[in-house]
Design an enzyme around this catalytic site. Sequence first.
Site, short mmCIF file in Angstrom:
data_model
loop_
_atom_site.label_atom_id
_atom_site.label_comp_id
_atom_site.label_asym_id
_atom_site.label_seq_id
_atom_site.Cartn_x
_atom_site.Cartn_y
_atom_site.Cartn_z
N ALA A 1 3.38 -0.96 -26.17
CA ALA A 1 2.89 0.35 -26.62
C ALA A 1 2.58 1.28 -25.45
O ALA A 1 2.81 2.49 -25.54
CB ALA A 1 1.65 0.17 -27.49
N ASP A 2 2.06 0.74 -24.36
CA ASP A 2 1.75 1.58 -23.19
C ASP A 2 3.03 2.18 -22.60
O ASP A 2 3.06 3.36 -22.22
CB ASP A 2 1.04 0.76 -22.13
N LEU A 3 4.08 1.38 -22.50
CA LEU A 3 5.32 1.87 -21.93
C LEU A 3 5.99 2.89 -22.84
O LEU A 3 6.57 3.88 -22.36
CB LEU A 3 6.25 0.70 -21.64
N GLY B 1 4.21 6.05 -22.36
CA GLY B 1 4.62 6.66 -21.09
C GLY B 1 5.95 7.38 -21.20
O GLY B 1 6.13 8.47 -20.65
#
Length: 655
Positions: free
Chosen positions: A536-538, A541
Site C-alpha cells: 500500500a505504501d508503494l 507513492g
Amino acid sequence: MLRHLKMFQTRSHASGPLSHLLILDLADERGSFCSKLLADLGATVLKVKAAEADFSGISDEESFLYDNSKKSDVFVDLTTSEGMGALKSLLKQADVLIETFDFGNSEPVCFKSRNLRRLNPRLVRISITPYGRTGPAGNCLSLPGCQPFRTASLFAAVAALIRLTKRRITRKGSHADISIHEAVASMLEGEFTRRFDPDLPGIATPPDRRVFSLLRCLDGYIQIPILQCCDTLAELIGLAPDIKDLHEEPPLPQSLEIFEDAVERWTLNFTRSALVELGQAMGFPWASVDSIDETLQNPQLEARRFFSRVLLPNGKLTSPFPGLPYKFSAFAPALLQTPPASDPDAQDGIATARISRATPAETLGSPGTPKDCSDGMILSGMRVIDLTRMISGPYATRILADFGAEVLKIQSGKAATGAERNDSLPFAIWNRNKRSVSLDLNRPEARANFLKLVATSDVVVENFSPRVMANWGLDYEHLRLVKPGLIMVSISAMGHTGPWSNFVGFASNFHAFSGIQAAACGAQQLPPPDLGYPYADLIAGLYAALGALSALEFRAETGRGQHVDLSALEAICTLDARFSESQTAVRIPDLLNDPCLLARRFLVWLKHPVLGKVLSSRTPLWDRRRKPKWNASPLLGADDGHISVPEIGYDPSPE
C-alpha cells in the site's frame, strides 16, 4: 471496416489536469487500467476495439467495466485496409498510445517503431507486456487477481507523463517499455534488499519482533502494534509492573507471546470499531481487518464520496466502483460515465475521427533543456522539496529524482531516527539521488528559511498528518503566497477531509481497512495474514508521483499551481480487492538470480558514504538500455552549504 459508435465528446466538458490530451487505448486487460487512470485525470481516451464489446477472455465483467470507465469506444476492423486507414487517422492525432501487443507476431505493421515515428513524430508510446519487449521470458511474479496488471498500469501512467514532459523539451515522442514482471518485482524492493544483506544497519527485523499483532475481538480481528503501545496497553489491562521484558532489545519471544495473549483477552470484550476509535484517539495506528463489503461502507470513504455506481445501457447499476484517491484544489473530477451503447443504424465504412483539441502549449515551462534529455535529465531544472518519511512519500520523490529533478530532503537531527536514520539501508534506497538539508521546522527561523526554499521550488511533497503543516503556518494557502505556481502534494493516511482525517496508518493498516488482506487469503486462513511487504505504501507513492506530474502538466498548459490531497487508503482501494482472487500473500523468490531481471539490468548498485555498496532496483519506467548513474542517499545536512538560494542560512538542528 470501421463501424464506429456514437462517441462521447468528453473533451468539451472534461475536467482535470490532462483535459488537453488525447489517448489511444489498444490495450487488453493487462494495460487498460493505465488509460483509465489518465481518463480519470481528464484526458480524452478512445478505446479501439475490433468488435462489439464482449467479455470473452475477461475474467470479470465488472472488472472490465471498471477499467474502461470514462472512455469512448471506437470499433475498427484491423483486417481491412479501410480499418487500418481509420486507425492511422487516429494515430496521427493522438498524444499517447497505450498497447499490450506481444512483441513480434501480434503487432500490426503500422505499429513498428519506424512506421509510428513517420506517422506521428510526437506520439508517446507506452507498451505493457509480461516481460518487456526485450529479454527472456520466465515465471512471471504473481500478485492476487488483477493486481499485477493494475500495478504495471500505474507505473505506465507515470511513464506516460514523464514522456510527455520529455516531448515538451524535444518536440518528439518516445517509447516506454513497461514489464509487468518488473513492476511486481519493484513492490518487493525492500524485501530482497533486506535478504541480500540482513547485517546492514537498520534492516534486521527479527521474526519474533512483529510490528503488528493480529488479535481477536468481538466481531473479527484487530491490528495493533503491540510493542509500540505496550505501556498504554499494560495500563489498560492492568499489567503495568509485568512488562519490563518487552523493553529488551529484542524482546523475549515468550514474554511477547504472554503479553499478546493478555491483550487479546481484553480485546475480546470490544468490537473492532470501538477498538479502532480508541486506538486512533490515542494516536496509535490500530486498524480493523475488514471484508470487502465492509470497506464499501467505510464511513471515511463514504464521507469523501469515494465509491460510485455506473448506469449501464440496459438500465442496471454496477456495484460501487472506486474513484480517484486524490482531490485537486483547481478542479473536481468528472463523474463516471455510462458506457456508450452501440448505434444499430451506423453504416459500415470509414469514419474519419477528428477530435476538437487545443494545440499543446509546447513552449510553456519546459523543466529541462534540449541539449540533454536522456532519462536521467528529463526533469532537470525542477526543484522538489521532500518533507516525507517512511516509504510512500520518499518513493514518490525518488521517482522524480531518478529522472533528474533536484530533490531536497528536509530533516532535523531530532527526527533522523528509526526509519529515517541516514545510515540505514531502507533510508539509503528510498532516498537515492536526493540532497539533504537540515531544518528543524519547529523553530521559527527554520520556517523562515524553508519559505525561501519554497520560493525557488516547483513542488512540495509532505506526508504529515493534516494538522501539522497548518500548525506550522506552512499549509498550501500560505505557501502559494510565496510561490503562486507551486504544486503541493499531501499524502496522508485517510485524506485531509472526512471523519477519519486525523487517523494515522501504515501499509499493514491500509491492507486491513481496504479488504485486500481479507481477500488475499480467502476464508480458509484465519486469522488473515498480512501481505508481508509494504504494498500500500508503494502504491500511494506511485499515485503521489502521478498526481505531481499531472499537476505539472496542467501548470505547463495554464501556469496555475494547485494542492493535491492524496489518501493512502483510497490509493490501495483503487486496485479493488473484489477483483482479486483468493490467494495467500506473495512468495518472495530469489530475485538476485532471476534471468528476466538480470537480462534487463533491473538490479543496480548504489554507492553510500557509510554503507558502501547498496543493492537497489531500476525503476520500471527507466529505459533499460541506459545504465543509471545513481547514488544512495547522502548523510544528514550534507548539502546545507551547497543549495543555490540567495542569502539563506541553514540551522543544523542541534539537540
